[in-house]
Design an enzyme around this catalytic site. Structure first.
Site, PDB file in Angstrom:
ATOM      1  N   CYS A 103      34.204  41.378  42.122  1.00  0.00           N
ATOM      2  CA  CYS A 103      34.642  42.241  43.228  1.00  0.00           C
ATOM      3  C   CYS A 103      35.415  43.464  42.743  1.00  0.00           C
ATOM      4  O   CYS A 103      35.202  44.579  43.232  1.00  0.00           O
ATOM      5  CB  CYS A 103      35.485  41.435  44.224  1.00  0.00           C
ATOM      6  SG  CYS A 103      36.757  40.408  43.452  1.00  0.00           S
TER       7      CYS A 103
ATOM      8  N   HIS B 240      41.275  44.389  47.907  1.00  0.00           N
ATOM      9  CA  HIS B 240      41.791  44.614  46.553  1.00  0.00           C
ATOM     10  C   HIS B 240      42.171  46.076  46.365  1.00  0.00           C
ATOM     11  O   HIS B 240      41.463  46.986  46.828  1.00  0.00           O
ATOM     12  CB  HIS B 240      40.725  44.264  45.510  1.00  0.00           C
ATOM     13  CG  HIS B 240      40.479  42.792  45.347  1.00  0.00           C
ATOM     14  ND1 HIS B 240      41.217  41.830  45.993  1.00  0.00           N
ATOM     15  CD2 HIS B 240      39.554  42.119  44.595  1.00  0.00           C
ATOM     16  CE1 HIS B 240      40.775  40.631  45.646  1.00  0.00           C
ATOM     17  NE2 HIS B 240      39.758  40.787  44.800  1.00  0.00           N
TER      18      HIS B 240
END
Length: 339
Positions: free
Chosen positions: A131, A240
């Site tokens: 990711c 994130h």
């Protein structure tokens, strides 16, 4: 000609599995036959495109029924089953890190190296990147093409959703129910804390998550780029964030970087210091597809040009996981691989 998609989804009831189904529905991708599969979740019901489906047993499923399979159930499951599905005639998209670094497995971000998929001649195992890597390279690709990245240093601030449902619940309990709630998922309390460890430590003192950024940047973007990373887990539910520092070969101003990144599909520049405009996971990582970049700076240090960036993306729904997998599927469809 319309393609008949018979799709097996391993891990359909999980956080990422549910987002994959949400995106398939949103993008109008018609699945003729959906086979949600699992081990511990067998018998549970999921809902997709106005139908209820019962999760079947992965062990007893005949992989010949599927011409496309997405694995979203971790490395151990992928290791046991993924290649069996390929051998049975299914293209396989795996979201774990199990096969990413094998030479014969393409590691794909469609906007960057999707051309590799066009060259496939038969059912193949395809790896979905980490990711943190996906959102990072979406921003770096146009910079590298124009100015040449020599050295890259990243500090990531990773949400608990990247670890799964239990981690989200652990943060919720420690934050809202009891600060003394037991830490079962992470080695230390995550609420009101920052843990400078994502994944296990390796022999070189870096964590595996940090080395994923190194290995995957080199495999996808350019093996000549030197990469160093520090990955931390933060008390954020989703999204994130990354502080990115890079040295480029050719002189580049802040305006140059803004212009070149702004023209990249899937990337949104939010950079207006006077109005305090910059991306945050709370505001920009809620079922969002774009990768957001701000705090863009250029600095001349001893004759070298250094660029600083702040990058935010939805690590579950967005480029970090579900979206990238669905885009790989779309690419296979458009290139007539699933006839």
């Amino acid at each position: 000609m319309d393609k008949t998609l018979n799709m097996a989804l391993v891990g359909a009831s999980g956080v990422v599995g549910q987002k994959i189904l949400q995106l398939l529905d949103k993008k109008g991708i018609k699945i003729e036959e959906l086979y949600p599969l699992g081990n511990s979740t067998v018998g549970q019901t999921i809902h997709f495109q106005e139908q209820d489906y019962v999760i079947g047993d992965l062990d007893s499923f005949d992989p010949k029924k599927a011409n496309i399979t997405i694995f979203s159930a971790g490395g151990s499951v992928a290791r046991k089953y993924a290649r069996k599905f390929v051998e049975a005639g299914s293209y396989v998209i795996d979201l774990s890190s199990e096969f990413r670094y094998e030479d014969d497995v393409p590691l794909i971000i469609p906007e960057i190296n999707g051309n590799i998929l066009e060259e496939l001649q038969e059912p193949t195992l395809i790896a979905n990147p980490n990711c943190s890597t996906s959102q990072l390279l979406m921003v770096l690709k146009p910079i590298h093409e124009k100015f040449g990245i020599e050295f890259l240093n990243i500090a990531t601030y990773q949400a608990v959703s990247g670890t799964g449902k239990e981690a989200v619940e652990e943060l919720r309990q420690q934050t809202y129910e009891s600060e003394s709630a037991e830490s079962k998922v992470y080695p230390k309390p995550i609420a009101f804390n920052v843990i400078p460890q994502c994944d296990i430590f390796l022999d070189n003192a870096f964590t595996k998550e940090e080395m994923k950024l190194v290995w995957e940047t080199k495999k996808i973007l350019d093996p000549k780029i030197d990469v160093q990373a520090t990955c931390a887990r933060v008390p954020v539910f989703n999204g994130h964030s990354e502080a990115v520092f890079l040295k480029v070969s050719n002189r580049a101003s802040r305006e140059d970087i803004i212009n070149i990144v702004s023209g990249n599909e899937g990337v949104c520049v939010m950079d207006n210091p006077e109005l305090l405009e910059y991306p945050t996971p709370y505001e920009q990582a809620n079922d969002s597809e774009d990768v957001y970049v701000g705090r863009i700076r250029s600095q001349d240090i001893q004759g070298d040009t250094w660029i600083s960036l702040w990058v935010v993306a939805d690590n579950v729904y967005g480029k970090g996981a579900a979206l990238n997998a669905v885009q790989i599927l779309q690419n296979l469809i458009s290139n007539n691989k699933l006839c």
